[in-house]
Design a protein around this motif. Sequence first.
Motif, short mmCIF file in Angstrom:
data_model
loop_
_atom_site.label_atom_id
_atom_site.label_comp_id
_atom_site.label_asym_id
_atom_site.label_seq_id
_atom_site.Cartn_x
_atom_site.Cartn_y
_atom_site.Cartn_z
N ASP A 169 -7.86 0.88 2.98
CA ASP A 169 -7.81 0.75 1.53
C ASP A 169 -8.11 2.08 0.85
N LYS A 199 -7.97 -6.84 -4.98
CA LYS A 199 -8.91 -5.84 -5.46
C LYS A 199 -9.38 -6.15 -6.87
N PHE A 219 0.83 -1.19 0.00
CA PHE A 219 0.00 0.00 0.00
C PHE A 219 0.87 1.25 0.00
N GLU A 228 -10.34 3.88 -8.09
CA GLU A 228 -9.40 2.83 -7.71
C GLU A 228 -8.20 2.87 -8.65
N GLY A 273 -2.39 -3.42 -3.62
CA GLY A 273 -3.60 -3.66 -2.85
C GLY A 273 -3.72 -5.13 -2.52
N ASP A 298 -5.79 4.40 -1.61
CA ASP A 298 -6.27 4.83 -2.92
C ASP A 298 -6.27 6.36 -3.03
#
Length: 478
Positions: free
Chosen positions: A136, A89, A30, A79, A86, A140
Amino acid sequence: MKFSSAYRLGMSQAELDFVDIDLDGDTPLFLDPYALTTRDDAWSAQCHGLLLSYFEEILIAIKKGLRARGAHLLSHLNEPDEIRLGVSKGHSKGRGIGTIQAADLFNAMAESTAAKTGLLEDLGDFALFVPGIGQDKISDMTANVIRKPLIDYTNAQTNLLGIPTRKVASGFYWTGDDWVQSYVDLPIHKGSRIILVPKFAARYRVGVDSQKYRNDFVLDYLQAEHLRADDGLVTTLRDRKGNIRKKIVYKKTVADHYPATKDFLADFSRNHPEIIESYRSRLRLAGRDIPNLGTNQLVERDLAKHLAERLAEIPAGAANADKYHSIMIGIISFLFFPNLIYPNKESEINEGRKRIDITYTNGKVDGLFNRLAFDQFLTPNIVHVECKNYSNDIANPEFDQMIGRFNPARSRFGMLLFRKSENLEKVFSRASDAMKARQGLILPLDDDFVIACLNHVENGNRFQIDRELNDLYQRVVS
């Protein structure tokens, strides 16, 4: 398929400055905003500035009740499939934030206890205190806001490694006051854009975690408080004779007693600012930890041996300058990451011999690179690197070339990589003369030095690399 395999780079993850993403899925990493706030290199500072300006614009919209502006600010947080980071996803699964969802999300932000009490201080606080925003979405949001610096980084790496690109729409990115998009050059895989992420900016998880904050900070504090108050949440443990042996407050008891909501966390944090500040301090420290991607000591040992063998097999001379240059990029990243990051090819010209100029950003994490960062004369925020695959000795023109690249505003520090010298003392004398004349610091690194460093890794003694570097430095300055 890994990016390196698709573009036939012939380099492992340890030799690359960026995350070697899986092009057919997602890599479980991430972008953590706290990972960028703890660094002072130019790229991270640029990213941090964009994140800060974006957060401030959202706060202004919240405070002034500008709901249309707020929805607009949140409407381009799609996204970011281009970075392939990620967890499970997939691609285009609809997790991005559309116009309607953006309006709902802004309303949730504006109505949150944290916003009403002025508790929000940075982007990560949304994950702590605003319902509907988790790790998350923070990752993003970060990727979308800093998309342009990520594209610039990708351009530097594709130029460095000769990776083909095409002119495509960039996708929206934040400029400091609004969202824009433009046409940029990016790698394309099966019709999809690819944006590379530097290893030093990736993390195994986003640092901000409301559950961790609640469990490890809030509940721990409340346990101690209830124990001190000796109230109804205290459990008394007795021995067989009925004597009090111990009093305890179980965390589960406390957890069940208080609501597991973000509004509760916001109320608690407003009343106990020292607890949230302690958590934020922990996040800043955690943001400095760079994951060791895809390597362990056994893998490193094998790779070090392999790189040493490959280097020894490359003949000196202009005909093999490209091979030498390519392997040295990988070796430098392998040996000196995260102190040397963001390799960038500045120019490539022919003057009878091939000259390739590369700069690295000084990550200043530890060792000699960190120690030199405090030298106000050298100001080594940038490390100049030149690779000379000569079959004869390097001489004054090679030192003059590097000195000519030095700039007091950027750096007076460079590394001159070459194969060997029949008179190594003379090479070091030239480097010493440049330092004594206040022209700058040039560290000469021949094959013997590089292979010695690789041997240290192969033998499980990576820490010896800094000692080798320090001895080299002392030899130049003494």
